[in-house]
Design an enzyme around this catalytic site. Structure first.
Site, PDB file in Angstrom:
ATOM      1  CG  ASN A   1      -0.238   0.195   2.484  1.00 30.43           C
ATOM      2  OD1 ASN A   1       0.761   0.768   2.696  1.00 30.43           O
ATOM      3  ND2 ASN A   1      -0.731  -0.697   3.407  1.00 30.43           N
TER       4      ASN A   1
ATOM      5  CG  ASP B   1      -7.035  -9.680   4.493  1.00 29.11           C
ATOM      6  OD1 ASP B   1      -5.688  -9.261   4.333  1.00 29.11           O
ATOM      7  OD2 ASP B   1      -7.653  -9.575   5.837  1.00 29.11           O
TER       8      ASP B   1
ATOM      9  CD  GLU C   1       2.091  -2.327   3.509  1.00 29.53           C
ATOM     10  OE1 GLU C   1       1.424  -2.970   4.488  1.00 29.53           O
ATOM     11  OE2 GLU C   1       2.021  -2.629   2.160  1.00 29.53           O
TER      12      GLU C   1
END
Length: 330
Positions: free
Chosen positions: A207, A277, A210
């Site tokens: 993302n 997820d 990160e």
């Protein structure tokens, strides 16, 4: 970006049915206490929850496996649980949900990671975390690697890291080496540890936060994001980078130099929990079905948009995914 219609989506979902995908990562048991609040405790200024029910759910990397199962695939879940009641409960729920738990290594020296949430009047009051974050032992690394090697018909491996200790440098290198030698696709949803250890993989899906932290740069403009994506492609020597941007959708960087923006698809955001997820699961499912990377990324974006419209952590449902594509293709 690639346009999809409902007919093509149905075809992709049909083609991925029964495919075997291994999910390696930090698994968690999500425990919920549900109740109502009508008074404050006389002992301390905190709400008193009249308990009405308890529920248990698969969290962390197990939620990725849960999404794969909901899409019709056959997930193999690989991770660490404790030799405790939480581990027993986790294995039972996995098995009940149709998720193969045989890749779970039982570590007598650590507890099963359990996240306990107390919900009063449909609002979270407190969360209790029971976990240890020390690295996976060599015995656990070998257990997971052997499980991967001994699983016939494996099409894809997903690394799902939450920095809880399951994923190690040695495990990453060993699984990647085996997968590349056996034509198994590798998709990664990273965290901060081992960020640049996933060399030569199929898709790297960080993302924005990160990527910014790992690269030591701010990602405030489209130019910043493009620079980050290109840098990640080069440093990781991978085939694709899919950078997720929250409300701004995703941006896909391909090895051939193509760059495509994937706009957000959620019409009403109720809860973003578990959207990442769902995205990596749908991306992997579509890709292993034979869809190209642009189709896969587009479908993953639709799926994460659908689950964001529902409260709580819920897996994507094929019918809702097809309906979302249908509505947006009109």
């Amino acid at each position: 970006m690639h346009s999809l219609n409902s007919i093509r989506t149905e075809q992709i979902l049909k083609n991925c049915e029964g495919k075997k995908i291994a999910v390696i990562g930090d698994v968690m048991l999500d425990k919920y206490f549900w109740g109502s609040v009508s008074r404050i405790s006389p002992e301390s200024p905190v709400p008193v929850v009249d308990l009405e029910k308890e529920t248990y759910h698969l969290g962390g990397a197990a939620n990725v496996a849960n999404n794969l199962k909901a899409l019709g695939l056959s997930p193999l879940l690989c991770g660490i649980i404790g030799d405790d009641k939480g581990g027993v409960a986790f294995s039972e729920i996995s098995d009940r949900n149709g998720i193969d738990p045989s890749g779970l290594f039982r570590d007598k020296n650590r507890p099963t990671t359990v996240k306990t949430r107390v919900i009063g009047n449909n609002q979270q009051i407190v969360r209790l975390d029971k976990e240890k974050r020390f690295p996976i032992p060599t015995e656990g690394e070998n257990f997971i690697l052997d499980k991967i090697k001994n699983t016939e018909g494996l099409s894809t491996v997903i690394f799902e890291d939450y920095n809880k200790g399951c994923i190690s440098e040695n495990l990453i290198k060993s699984v990647i080496e085996y997968s590349l030698n056996n034509n198994i696709a590798i998709l990664v949803d990273p965290k901060f540890n081992f960020f640049f250890d996933y060399k030569g993989i199929t898709v790297f899906k960080p993302n924005k936060k990160e990527a910014a932290q790992a690269l030591g740069m701010e990602l405030n403009t489209d130019e910043d994001i493009i620079m980050a994506g290109k840098t990640l492609l080069e440093r990781l020597e991978c085939e694709n980078v899919l950078l997720t941007l929250g409300k701004d959708g995703m941006m896909l960087f391909e090895k051939n130099g193509a760059i495509n923006s994937v706009p957000t698809r959620a019409r009403h955001v109720a809860d973003v929990s578990g959207a990442g997820d769902t995205a990596i699961a749908t991306l992997s499912a579509a890709y292993c079905s034979g869809a190209n990377i642009r189709e896969s990324a587009t479908l993953a974006n639709y799926a994460s948009g659908v689950v964001c419209e529902m409260p709580g952590i819920v897996p994507i449902e094929p019918k809702k995914l097809i309906r979302a594509v249908e509505l947006n293709s009109k």
